[in-house]
Design a protein around this motif. Structure first.
Motif, PDB file in Angstrom:
ATOM      1  N   ARG A  81      50.117  46.294  42.895  1.00  0.00           N
ATOM      2  CA  ARG A  81      49.813  48.223  42.117  1.00  0.00           C
ATOM      3  C   ARG A  81      50.206  47.440  40.707  1.00  0.00           C
ATOM      4  NH1 ARG A  81      53.732  53.019  43.545  1.00  0.00           N
ATOM      5  NH2 ARG A  81      52.001  53.116  45.100  1.00  0.00           N
ATOM      6  N   PHE A  82      50.712  46.509  39.882  1.00  0.00           N
ATOM      7  CA  PHE A  82      51.187  46.415  38.781  1.00  0.00           C
ATOM      8  C   PHE A  82      50.002  45.359  37.971  1.00  0.00           C
ATOM      9  CE2 PHE A  82      52.622  42.887  35.903  1.00  0.00           C
ATOM     10  CZ  PHE A  82      53.380  43.715  35.090  1.00  0.00           C
ATOM     11  N   ALA A  83      49.831  44.194  39.188  1.00  0.00           N
ATOM     12  CA  ALA A  83      49.271  43.632  38.872  1.00  0.00           C
ATOM     13  C   ALA A  83      46.878  44.418  39.315  1.00  0.00           C
ATOM     14  CB  ALA A  83      48.341  42.563  40.350  1.00  0.00           C
ATOM     15  N   ASN A  84      47.127  45.229  40.180  1.00  0.00           N
ATOM     16  CA  ASN A  84      45.752  45.912  39.271  1.00  0.00           C
ATOM     17  C   ASN A  84      45.847  46.603  38.774  1.00  0.00           C
ATOM     18  OD1 ASN A  84      43.144  47.124  40.559  1.00  0.00           O
ATOM     19  ND2 ASN A  84      44.372  49.625  40.914  1.00  0.00           N
ATOM     20  N   THR A  85      46.639  47.316  38.174  1.00  0.00           N
ATOM     21  CA  THR A  85      47.213  48.205  36.565  1.00  0.00           C
ATOM     22  C   THR A  85      46.239  47.254  35.139  1.00  0.00           C
ATOM     23  OG1 THR A  85      48.805  49.823  37.829  1.00  0.00           O
ATOM     24  CG2 THR A  85      48.521  49.089  35.341  1.00  0.00           C
ATOM     25  N   VAL A  86      47.257  45.724  35.555  1.00  0.00           N
ATOM     26  CA  VAL A  86      47.229  45.298  34.460  1.00  0.00           C
ATOM     27  C   VAL A  86      45.402  44.592  33.856  1.00  0.00           C
ATOM     28  CG1 VAL A  86      47.566  42.620  33.612  1.00  0.00           C
ATOM     29  CG2 VAL A  86      49.282  43.771  34.083  1.00  0.00           C
ATOM     30  N   ARG A  87      45.345  44.329  36.080  1.00  0.00           N
ATOM     31  CA  ARG A  87      43.720  44.095  35.030  1.00  0.00           C
ATOM     32  C   ARG A  87      42.578  45.219  34.368  1.00  0.00           C
ATOM     33  NH1 ARG A  87      38.993  45.932  38.619  1.00  0.00           N
ATOM     34  NH2 ARG A  87      40.396  47.037  39.666  1.00  0.00           N
ATOM     35  N   VAL A  88      42.749  46.686  35.740  1.00  0.00           N
ATOM     36  CA  VAL A  88      42.306  47.682  34.977  1.00  0.00           C
ATOM     37  C   VAL A  88      42.178  47.550  33.613  1.00  0.00           C
ATOM     38  CG1 VAL A  88      41.807  50.167  34.754  1.00  0.00           C
ATOM     39  CG2 VAL A  88      42.049  48.795  37.430  1.00  0.00           C
ATOM     40  N   ALA A  89      43.324  47.697  33.007  1.00  0.00           N
ATOM     41  CA  ALA A  89      43.427  47.678  31.356  1.00  0.00           C
ATOM     42  C   ALA A  89      42.675  46.475  30.820  1.00  0.00           C
ATOM     43  CB  ALA A  89      45.313  47.495  31.544  1.00  0.00           C
ATOM     44  N   THR A  90      43.226  45.336  30.997  1.00  0.00           N
ATOM     45  CA  THR A  90      42.252  44.463  30.454  1.00  0.00           C
ATOM     46  C   THR A  90      40.977  44.304  30.547  1.00  0.00           C
ATOM     47  OG1 THR A  90      44.409  42.160  31.936  1.00  0.00           O
ATOM     48  CG2 THR A  90      42.245  41.919  31.012  1.00  0.00           C
ATOM     49  N   ALA A  91      40.214  45.129  31.809  1.00  0.00           N
ATOM     50  CA  ALA A  91      38.545  45.230  31.486  1.00  0.00           C
ATOM     51  C   ALA A  91      38.153  46.489  31.568  1.00  0.00           C
ATOM     52  CB  ALA A  91      38.314  45.127  33.089  1.00  0.00           C
ATOM     53  N   ALA A 113      31.058  46.236  38.785  1.00  0.00           N
ATOM     54  CA  ALA A 113      31.222  45.257  37.894  1.00  0.00           C
ATOM     55  C   ALA A 113      33.209  45.741  37.170  1.00  0.00           C
ATOM     56  CB  ALA A 113      30.655  45.143  36.248  1.00  0.00           C
ATOM     57  N   ALA A 114      33.472  44.236  36.874  1.00  0.00           N
ATOM     58  CA  ALA A 114      35.091  44.762  36.773  1.00  0.00           C
ATOM     59  C   ALA A 114      35.182  45.760  35.564  1.00  0.00           C
ATOM     60  CB  ALA A 114      35.786  43.495  35.907  1.00  0.00           C
ATOM     61  N   ASP A 115      34.566  45.458  34.456  1.00  0.00           N
ATOM     62  CA  ASP A 115      34.311  46.675  33.143  1.00  0.00           C
ATOM     63  C   ASP A 115      33.682  47.713  33.332  1.00  0.00           C
ATOM     64  OD1 ASP A 115      31.512  45.945  33.111  1.00  0.00           O
ATOM     65  OD2 ASP A 115      31.525  45.724  31.588  1.00  0.00           O
ATOM     66  N   GLY A 116      32.897  47.897  35.178  1.00  0.00           N
ATOM     67  CA  GLY A 116      32.891  49.898  36.028  1.00  0.00           C
ATOM     68  C   GLY A 116      31.212  49.234  34.416  1.00  0.00           C
ATOM     69  N   LEU A 117      30.498  49.095  33.813  1.00  0.00           N
ATOM     70  CA  LEU A 117      29.689  49.569  33.496  1.00  0.00           C
ATOM     71  C   LEU A 117      27.866  48.921  34.178  1.00  0.00           C
ATOM     72  CD1 LEU A 117      30.219  48.035  29.864  1.00  0.00           C
ATOM     73  CD2 LEU A 117      30.400  50.229  30.606  1.00  0.00           C
ATOM     74  N   VAL A 118      27.772  48.789  35.245  1.00  0.00           N
ATOM     75  CA  VAL A 118      27.194  47.999  36.323  1.00  0.00           C
ATOM     76  C   VAL A 118      27.285  47.749  37.534  1.00  0.00           C
ATOM     77  CG1 VAL A 118      25.547  45.879  36.398  1.00  0.00           C
ATOM     78  CG2 VAL A 118      26.455  46.025  34.084  1.00  0.00           C
ATOM     79  N   LEU A 119      26.607  48.439  38.454  1.00  0.00           N
ATOM     80  CA  LEU A 119      25.996  48.729  39.415  1.00  0.00           C
ATOM     81  C   LEU A 119      25.578  47.551  40.330  1.00  0.00           C
ATOM     82  CD1 LEU A 119      27.952  50.259  42.120  1.00  0.00           C
ATOM     83  CD2 LEU A 119      26.025  51.489  42.007  1.00  0.00           C
ATOM     84  N   ALA A 120      25.519  46.933  40.646  1.00  0.00           N
ATOM     85  CA  ALA A 120      25.205  45.926  42.058  1.00  0.00           C
ATOM     86  C   ALA A 120      24.770  46.294  43.418  1.00  0.00           C
ATOM     87  CB  ALA A 120      25.269  44.179  42.117  1.00  0.00           C
TER      88      ALA A 120
END
Length: 150
Positions: free
Chosen positions: A14-24, A65-72
């Motif tokens: 959960r902590f790693a996911n929070t850091v990943r989302v915040a960074t992205a 995408a990790a930033d949520g701006l593109v869907l493949a």
């Protein structure tokens, strides 16, 4: 404050996911404001789903995408083999970032790369029929802006 020295894997995930989302989110916000003139890092697409009994399958809903701006999304030929990878910018932020731009789609560190052009509607298509590609190789890929605008 939570003590992360314990071996509670759920809290660590959960902590790693929070850091990943915040960074992205921070990187996407920077890209939409001050980062337009700066060189950009490739956007990561990663499937977090586990393999099934018959191997890994590209998600029917697509990969975001990790930033949520593109869907493949993956289109298949009649035999079920990967035929085209369709990239679609999401929302007004995605259109602002990708519409009318050229990019390079990289399929892994040693896989092929494709030049793709996003149209005014934020859609780009990479034809996969010219290369022999295994569907497992589509579990992680990158998209990097090349700088040219249409």
């Amino acid at each position: 404050m939570t003590d992360f020295t314990s071996s509670d894997a759920r809290l660590l995930r959960r902590f790693a996911n929070t850091v990943r989302v915040a960074t992205a989110t921070a990187l996407a916000e920077y890209e939409l404001t001050a980062g337009r003139t700066a060189a950009t890092a490739p956007v990561q697409f990663r499937a977090l789903a586990a393999k099934g009994a018959d191997g890994w399958r590209f998600p029917a809903a697509g990969l975001e995408a990790a930033d949520g701006l593109v869907l493949a999304t993956l289109e298949r030929d009649d035999a079920g083999a990967p035929a085209r990878l369709v990239l679609q910018a999401q929302g007004s932020a995605g259109l602002d970032a990708w519409a009318g731009r050229e990019a390079e789609l990289g399929l892994g560190a040693f896989g092929p790369s494709f030049a793709v052009s996003f149209d005014a509607g934020g859609r780009a298509v990479a034809d996969l029929t010219a290369v022999a590609i295994d569907e497992d190789e589509l579990a992680a890929f990158t998209l990097a802006r090349t700088g040219a605008e249409g």
